[in-house]
Design an enzyme around this catalytic site. Sequence first.
Site, mmCIF file in Angstrom:
data_model
loop_
_atom_site.group_PDB
_atom_site.id
_atom_site.type_symbol
_atom_site.label_atom_id
_atom_site.label_comp_id
_atom_site.label_asym_id
_atom_site.label_seq_id
_atom_site.Cartn_x
_atom_site.Cartn_y
_atom_site.Cartn_z
ATOM 1 N N PRO A 171 0.818 -1.301 -0.046
ATOM 2 C CA PRO A 171 0.177 0.190 0.008
ATOM 3 C C PRO A 171 0.887 1.359 -0.173
ATOM 4 O O PRO A 171 1.797 1.263 0.840
ATOM 5 C CB PRO A 171 -0.815 -0.212 1.274
ATOM 6 C CG PRO A 171 -0.766 -1.393 1.626
ATOM 7 C CD PRO A 171 0.612 -2.062 1.220
ATOM 8 N N ALA A 201 -3.554 2.953 2.552
ATOM 9 C CA ALA A 201 -4.350 2.875 3.634
ATOM 10 C C ALA A 201 -5.593 3.803 3.280
ATOM 11 O O ALA A 201 -5.750 4.720 2.936
ATOM 12 C CB ALA A 201 -3.435 3.507 4.675
ATOM 13 N N GLN A 232 -6.128 -2.087 2.025
ATOM 14 C CA GLN A 232 -5.624 -1.979 3.666
ATOM 15 C C GLN A 232 -6.800 -1.060 4.398
ATOM 16 O O GLN A 232 -7.113 -0.108 3.814
ATOM 17 C CB GLN A 232 -4.252 -1.270 3.530
ATOM 18 C CG GLN A 232 -3.553 -1.254 4.873
ATOM 19 C CD GLN A 232 -2.329 -0.619 5.042
ATOM 20 O OE1 GLN A 232 -2.291 0.597 4.580
ATOM 21 N NE2 GLN A 232 -1.303 -1.403 5.196
ATOM 22 N N TYR A 269 0.326 3.888 13.602
ATOM 23 C CA TYR A 269 -1.107 4.254 13.407
ATOM 24 C C TYR A 269 -1.860 3.887 14.530
ATOM 25 O O TYR A 269 -1.537 3.139 15.163
ATOM 26 C CB TYR A 269 -1.653 3.890 11.772
ATOM 27 C CG TYR A 269 -0.860 4.795 10.938
ATOM 28 C CD1 TYR A 269 -0.943 6.210 10.936
ATOM 29 C CD2 TYR A 269 -0.187 4.195 9.569
ATOM 30 C CE1 TYR A 269 -0.039 7.021 9.973
ATOM 31 C CE2 TYR A 269 0.557 4.964 9.019
ATOM 32 C CZ TYR A 269 0.548 6.311 8.998
ATOM 33 O OH TYR A 269 1.270 7.201 8.151
ATOM 34 N N LEU A 308 13.044 -1.869 0.545
ATOM 35 C CA LEU A 308 14.271 -1.725 -0.381
ATOM 36 C C LEU A 308 14.711 -3.237 -0.920
ATOM 37 O O LEU A 308 15.814 -3.570 -0.624
ATOM 38 C CB LEU A 308 15.535 -1.071 0.681
ATOM 39 C CG LEU A 308 15.367 0.177 1.210
ATOM 40 C CD1 LEU A 308 16.389 0.332 2.234
ATOM 41 C CD2 LEU A 308 14.714 1.491 0.325
#
Length: 377
Positions: A23, A57, A99, A190, A308
């Site tokens: 996401p 999200a 998500q 979050y 990464l």
Amino acid sequence: MSALFSPATLRGLTLRNRTVVAPMCQYSAKDGMANDWHFAHLGRFAMGGFGLVILEASGVTAQGRISYGDLGIWKDEQIAPLARIVDFLHSQGAAAGIQLAHAGRKASTPIAWRRGFDETEAEKAEFGFEHWTPVAPSALSHAPDNPEFQTPTALDADGIKELIAAFVAAARRADAAGFDTVEIHAAHGYLLDQFLSPLANKRTDNYGGSRENRMRLLLEVTEAVRAVWPAEKPLLVRLSVSDWHPDGWQVEDSVVLSRELKARGVDAIDCSSGGFDGAKIQLGPKYQVPFAQAVRDGADIPTMAVGLLGDFDEAEAIIANGEADYIALARGALDDPNWPLHANHHLGADDYDLWPKQANRVRDRDRSLGLRSFAKA
């Protein structure tokens, strides 16, 4: 066969390969509604050969958005534009996920590329500007010295019940839109992650204090969502496996939590990390892969590795060595939306079955240059 490009099955969903688009917030919605930007942004990843594309999200409430520009799934009017995207992803052979998120005390922050709240009055009307007071487990700002973050209101018992109901309603809308999977967002500092972490959760009721109490809300949300999410469709959870902070949530906590999530019907853990002020993150290639392996081995549950991971051979080795079950790209996918197509050829595929049929000119070019054996071309 390449391990990365072997199919994978979660419940009734079989993915064509183990590449995932993680996401990525686009901050480009108005009133939470998906638009042409989201359609084009996401559609290119399905055309690029990814097995699963997970939408950004999406706020289960309007107040749960990171910014006023985030996608939402808190009202029925948001279903149709999401379904349009899902249908296109399916038409290109990719599975579609979304998500389900609530930003908690990190809500109502500025759009990423703006200098704080610098919108003109005309821009505020054009973009649907909104600003509100966020909620959290405790009335503590994410970063007290940063004016972009407010002091939130602590959720009371009724607010927690309403929150759980909002996740349930959002899951029902996701099913109506045709999504193959939903991912509960409990990472990156979050709301659900705020309840997990002692850095943000200072409550003294049944949702604070001990690890068991701090896990309670996520487990209740998970149980409630699993109860309404179709049995044949997988359920994912994204965790910050470590806060990268000595006083925060640790890897061993995530292993214990993942066992409990698995027992409640979660099918895979998307393993990220960090999200709280003061984290000392050690960035580098594969820096989060050990988290995915720790959860995979410790909780006996499939995991997604993120962070990464753009090197083709490295991604193949992660799957082949059992460090994770899926490779999820975000920034790497933005940089190369055709990453799976290129990785598949790099890892030895000499056919063009993963490419859209409209891309036959790529095959013809490669044939002219003698780049493949073309056993199936």
